[in-house]
Write an enzyme that holds these catalytic residues in place. Sequence first.
Site, PDB file in Angstrom:
ATOM      1  N   ASN A   9       0.550  -1.164  -0.425  1.00 30.18           N
ATOM      2  CA  ASN A   9       0.169   0.452   0.329  1.00 30.18           C
ATOM      3  C   ASN A   9       1.001   0.754   0.259  1.00 30.18           C
ATOM      4  OD1 ASN A   9      -2.102   1.854   0.815  1.00 30.18           O
ATOM      5  ND2 ASN A   9      -2.507   1.636   2.633  1.00 30.18           N
ATOM      6  N   TRP A  10       1.077   1.684  -1.057  1.00 31.76           N
ATOM      7  CA  TRP A  10       1.981   2.815  -1.367  1.00 31.76           C
ATOM      8  C   TRP A  10       1.558   3.997  -0.470  1.00 31.76           C
ATOM      9  CZ3 TRP A  10       2.855   2.924  -7.038  1.00 31.76           C
ATOM     10  CH2 TRP A  10       3.795   1.961  -7.434  1.00 31.76           C
ATOM     11  N   LYS A  11       0.372   4.231  -0.261  1.00 30.36           N
ATOM     12  CA  LYS A  11      -0.290   4.823   0.300  1.00 30.36           C
ATOM     13  C   LYS A  11      -0.095   6.853  -0.049  1.00 30.36           C
ATOM     14  CE  LYS A  11       0.443   3.114   4.591  1.00 30.36           C
ATOM     15  NZ  LYS A  11       0.281   3.094   6.145  1.00 30.36           N
ATOM     16  N   HIS A  97      -9.082   0.915   5.469  1.00 23.88           N
ATOM     17  CA  HIS A  97      -8.366   0.827   5.978  1.00 23.88           C
ATOM     18  C   HIS A  97      -8.602   1.669   7.263  1.00 23.88           C
ATOM     19  CE1 HIS A  97      -3.897   1.706   6.584  1.00 23.88           C
ATOM     20  NE2 HIS A  97      -3.765   1.050   5.832  1.00 23.88           N
ATOM     21  N   GLU A  99      -6.416   4.053   8.190  1.00 19.58           N
ATOM     22  CA  GLU A  99      -6.590   5.555   7.771  1.00 19.58           C
ATOM     23  C   GLU A  99      -7.668   6.204   7.640  1.00 19.58           C
ATOM     24  OE1 GLU A  99      -2.869   5.461   5.731  1.00 19.58           O
ATOM     25  OE2 GLU A  99      -2.078   4.554   8.087  1.00 19.58           O
ATOM     26  N   GLU A 166      -5.061  -5.487  10.882  1.00 26.31           N
ATOM     27  CA  GLU A 166      -3.794  -4.763  10.658  1.00 26.31           C
ATOM     28  C   GLU A 166      -4.714  -3.733  11.942  1.00 26.31           C
ATOM     29  OE1 GLU A 166      -2.106  -3.145   7.153  1.00 26.31           O
ATOM     30  OE2 GLU A 166      -4.062  -1.899   7.224  1.00 26.31           O
ATOM     31  N   GLY A 172       2.873   1.447  11.009  1.00 25.57           N
ATOM     32  CA  GLY A 172       3.350   2.373  10.918  1.00 25.57           C
ATOM     33  C   GLY A 172       4.220   2.815  12.480  1.00 25.57           C
ATOM     34  N   SER A 209       3.222  -2.939  10.169  1.00 27.40           N
ATOM     35  CA  SER A 209       5.096  -2.712  10.021  1.00 27.40           C
ATOM     36  C   SER A 209       5.581  -4.419  10.072  1.00 27.40           C
ATOM     37  CB  SER A 209       5.997  -2.581  11.945  1.00 27.40           C
ATOM     38  OG  SER A 209       4.754  -1.216  12.513  1.00 27.40           O
ATOM     39  N   GLY A 230       2.958  -1.131   4.287  1.00 23.31           N
ATOM     40  CA  GLY A 230       2.840   0.646   3.598  1.00 23.31           C
ATOM     41  C   GLY A 230       3.824   0.180   3.106  1.00 23.31           C
TER      42      GLY A 230
END
Length: 248
Positions: A9-11, A97, A99, A166, A172, A209, A230
């Site tokens: 996932n490049w975000k 997700h 986020e 997750e 992260g 992570s 990520g």
Amino acid sequence: MRAKIVAGNWKMNKTVSEGAQLVEELKSGLAKVDASDVTVVVSPTYVSLSEVVKIAAGSLVNVAAQNVHQEANGAYTGEISADMLKSVGVGYVIIGHSENRTTGETDLIINKKIKSSINNGLKIIFCIGETLLQRKKKLTHKILKNQISKGLKGVKKLNKVLFAYEPVWSIGTGIVPKANDLEKNVNFIRNNLSNKFRLKNPKILYGGSVNTKNVKNLKEINIIDGFLIGAASQDPKKFIDIVKKTFN
Ligand code: PEP
């Protein structure tokens, strides 16, 4: 390791040309790896999807969108629908997700997104996981159960849904759950999907992570079917290294 999926996932990272370069590097790196039974997925931003789909065509690399709007069309400025994703050749979409959940995406919206995406022939990477506070209050299983039952309510073709466990406190942060904790929670998800949705062999990824160092230990947890990654997926060398370590 039961099956073989590594999704990145490049975000909100990589311009179109940077994304194109990353996929070119992935393609040539993966061509040298015995990864024929591996599903590798990358998730660029919306603006890079077309270009990345073109470059990835015919390679081991599959393409996911990072999100989708729940409605089919209409007055939703800046949004993208599932049939638009399908029209650029995307195969997967990440939904739920953390986020996005933290910025207002509810279980009901997630449920609509999943339905709309399945109706348009997309596969789903459905993210679930507890926050640190919920974990501290020992609410993890309650939260997972709730996210699953609301997210999947009335969903048909459940075989199109992959699950990504997750823990939010792991995303992260460099902190990865202990193996027995992870096993316990993934087993809970598996049992819940089996009992409530009669899903006998769902694919469940772990995300949070994952890096080139911890992947070897994580892959020993053989009830996990792969990873959603990520930060480490945004560097082609690291991502290829993780693919190799996961499956060798
Ligand atoms: C993620 O955002 O889904 C994720 C797993 O990120 P990271 O690997 O950077 O923790």
